[in-house]
Design an enzyme around this catalytic site. Structure first.
Site, PDB file in Angstrom:
ATOM      1  N   SER A   6      -1.389 -16.876 -12.514  1.00 53.95           N
ATOM      2  CA  SER A   6       0.038 -16.563 -12.415  1.00 53.95           C
ATOM      3  C   SER A   6       0.882 -17.724 -12.918  1.00 53.95           C
ATOM      4  CB  SER A   6       0.417 -16.202 -10.979  1.00 53.95           C
ATOM      5  OG  SER A   6       0.127 -17.260 -10.090  1.00 53.95           O
ATOM      6  N   GLU A   7       0.461 -18.969 -12.637  1.00 53.07           N
ATOM      7  CA  GLU A   7       1.138 -20.143 -13.194  1.00 53.07           C
ATOM      8  C   GLU A   7       0.146 -21.261 -13.481  1.00 53.07           C
ATOM      9  OE1 GLU A   7       4.682 -18.271 -11.056  1.00 53.07           O
ATOM     10  OE2 GLU A   7       2.911 -19.151 -10.135  1.00 53.07           O
ATOM     11  N   THR A   8       0.468 -22.024 -14.510  1.00 51.88           N
ATOM     12  CA  THR A   8      -0.252 -23.247 -14.863  1.00 51.88           C
ATOM     13  C   THR A   8       0.775 -24.363 -14.983  1.00 51.88           C
ATOM     14  OG1 THR A   8      -2.020 -22.082 -16.033  1.00 51.88           O
ATOM     15  CG2 THR A   8      -1.665 -24.380 -16.623  1.00 51.88           C
ATOM     16  N   HIS A  53       4.476 -22.328  -5.503  1.00 56.39           N
ATOM     17  CA  HIS A  53       3.086 -22.775  -5.340  1.00 56.39           C
ATOM     18  C   HIS A  53       2.701 -23.807  -6.392  1.00 56.39           C
ATOM     19  CE1 HIS A  53       1.042 -20.082  -8.350  1.00 56.39           C
ATOM     20  NE2 HIS A  53      -0.039 -20.779  -8.077  1.00 56.39           N
TER      21      HIS A  53
END
Length: 300
Positions: free
Chosen positions: A45-47, A76
């Protein structure tokens, strides 16, 4: 060139729970297109990409990418990055600033009972945005009947603390479990958070699985296909506006735990802390644990 990376599970003390995050180190010289390509490769979902800070008094600058676009801020990735950078430096506790696109974000890290906890101050307090869509239509797009939308004085609303979400109160856990997003219906009524993305629905109810939680929440990311997020700090930040508006907490400090990700088998716990002064939200913080799952090198 080899770039080190770390994988963390965030908003949990258990591996293979919470929200997974990739943290790519040594990113000085890596351009936006390269970061986007790497984020697409991880397909999380995110990096996060860690860069030298612009201000020498700050710890690092971080940039946050989904597989499709860059985010101004996300919860997060902030918690996970703060814990990863503190652990890399061998720090059991610490307070420092991370530079994000939304602005400087103050983080505090502490370690106790073998797990590491981080919290950050909201760089932007939540504000209510105009929502033109009919709440009944919003419920229908989630597969819910009109009587399942709302509880007490809580109503559907639109809030943002940097990233906008449609906050949707539902009657109970049974209603929350029924949610199935109709992408076509949602795309026709949902407000936009940018020219290329729709605002996501953030569903919550007062009934919860764990007695020490204040709310049970779910967040669905619209798209083709849509997917559920196991833990969403930026949505919790926006949700602080709904709590202030509908619950009107008294002056002082309130700590609320939000449970998320249970329906998808990735249980998560997010701590939302509100500082209320004169009946208004003076400041707020998002906090949670994170644990390292893997590390390695990228040859790009």
């Amino acid at each position: 060139m080899a770039r080190n990376y770390l994988l963390y599970d965030v908003f949990t003390t258990e591996r293979l729970a919470g929200n997974p995050l990739a943290v790519v180190l040594d990113c000085d010289g890596l351009d936006t297109a390269g970061m986007q390509a790497i984020a697409r490769e991880f397909d999380l979902s995110e990096t996060v990409f860690v860069l030298p800070a612009d201000n020498p008094k700050h710890r690092n600058r971080i940039r946050i990418f989904t597989p499709d676009y860059e985010m101004p801020f996300a919860g997060h990735p902030t918690v996970g990055s703060a814990i990863a950078l503190a652990e890399l430096a061998g720090e059991a506790t610490g307070i420092f600033v991370l530079e994000e696109n939304i602005g400087p974000v103050r983080c505090a890290v502490s370690k106790h009972d073998g797990s590491t906890f981080a919290e950050f101050d909201l760089a932007k307090l939540p504000e209510q945005l105009e929502l033109k869509a009919d709440p009944k239509a919003i419920g229908a797009a989630l597969g819910l009947a009109p009587h399942e939308i709302g509880f007490e004085n809580h109503r559907v609303a639109f809030w943002s603390a940097g990233v906008p979400y449609v906050t949707i109160p539902v009657a109970d856990l049974e209603a929350a479990a029924k949610i199935r997003l109709d992408n076509q219906a949602w795309s026709e009524l949902a407000p936009r958070k940018s020219e290329w993305a729709m605002a996501s629905p953030y569903v919550y109810c007062r009934e919860r699985v764990h007695h020490d939680s204040a709310f049970h929440v779910r967040m669905i990311v619209p798209g083709n296909p849509s997917y559920e997020d196991p833990a969403t700090g930026s949505a919790a930040a926006a949700f602080a506006g709904a709590i202030m508006h509908f619950d009107a907490p008294t002056d002082g400090t309130a700590q609320l735990w939000l449970e998320q990700g249970l329906e998808m088998g990735r249980p998560s716990r997010i701590r939302l802390e509100l500082n209320v002064d004169g009946g208004k939200l003076a400041s707020a913080r998002i906090g949670g644990h994170a644990i390292k799952v893997a590390e390695g090198k990228l040859f790009v």
